[in-house]
Design a protein around this motif. Sequence first.
Motif: not given
Length: 69
Positions: A16, A18, A41, A46
């Motif tokens: 991830y 930002s 972040s 996931r």
Amino acid sequence: MISKLKENGFHAVFHYLSLHSSDFYKDKHDDRVLPNSDRFSDCLVRLPMFYELDFKTIESIVDIIKGIN
């Protein structure tokens, strides 16, 4: 957590970024420091969960995560 899931045949990923750190948004960002965004972040993973998984597989993933100290 990612390595423990991988040991058990499940693929979880950390990727991830930002929005303010992305190449797309860098020229639109006003360069404010956003510590909460950066902190979150850095912690997001996931999980390998999606609609087609059967309940037994979901339980296995959850049990692995719950067993991590």
